[in-house]
Write an enzyme that holds these catalytic residues in place. Structure first.
Site, PDB file in Angstrom:
ATOM      1  N   HIS A  60      26.780 -15.860 -14.114  1.00  0.00           N
ATOM      2  CA  HIS A  60      25.582 -15.018 -14.101  1.00  0.00           C
ATOM      3  C   HIS A  60      24.951 -15.000 -12.709  1.00  0.00           C
ATOM      4  CE1 HIS A  60      25.226 -14.061 -18.343  1.00  0.00           C
ATOM      5  NE2 HIS A  60      25.661 -15.282 -18.589  1.00  0.00           N
ATOM      6  N   GLY A  61      24.904 -16.144 -12.060  1.00  0.00           N
ATOM      7  CA  GLY A  61      24.307 -16.220 -10.726  1.00  0.00           C
ATOM      8  C   GLY A  61      25.023 -15.351  -9.710  1.00  0.00           C
TER       9      GLY A  61
END
Length: 112
Positions: free
Chosen positions: A71-72
């Site tokens: 996600h990052g």
């Protein structure tokens, strides 16, 4: 570690940023006094979707863990933020306010 220390990791995005370290263990909603969004480098163990507000406050990101499909990594690519991941030990070695240069395309962060 000290001035002139260099860390290497994996490039998430391109771009070069010179600025001050903002070391966090959890997301924050505003910069500390005296920090400028155009020259603040977020240093953290990892980031995920809960860090969106924090990411909008910084010019670059350096994290200890994360993969291309995390996600990052997706967030920093979408936001166009220069970022480097898998920079082992950086969270413990860097302190708030340290002067850093992030060369994201090369996967390098240097303390000056």
């Amino acid at each position: 570690d000290g001035a002139g220390s260099t860390w290497r990791g994996l490039s998430w995005t391109d771009g070069t940023v010179r600025g001050r370290a903002w070391v966090l263990d959890e997301p924050a909603n505003e910069l500390p006094a005296g920090f400028d969004p155009s020259s603040t480098v977020l240093v953290a163990r990892s980031i995920d979707a809960g860090w969106v507000t924090t990411l909008t406050l910084v010019a670059a990101v350096v994290v200890e863990t994360g993969g291309d499909l995390s996600h990052g990594s997706i967030l920093v690519r979408e936001l166009g933020i220069p970022a480097v991941t898998n920079v082992r030990g950086v969270r413990r070695a860097v302190e708030d306010g340290d002067r850093l240069e992030v060369r994201a395309g090369a996967g390098v962060m240097e303390r000056s």
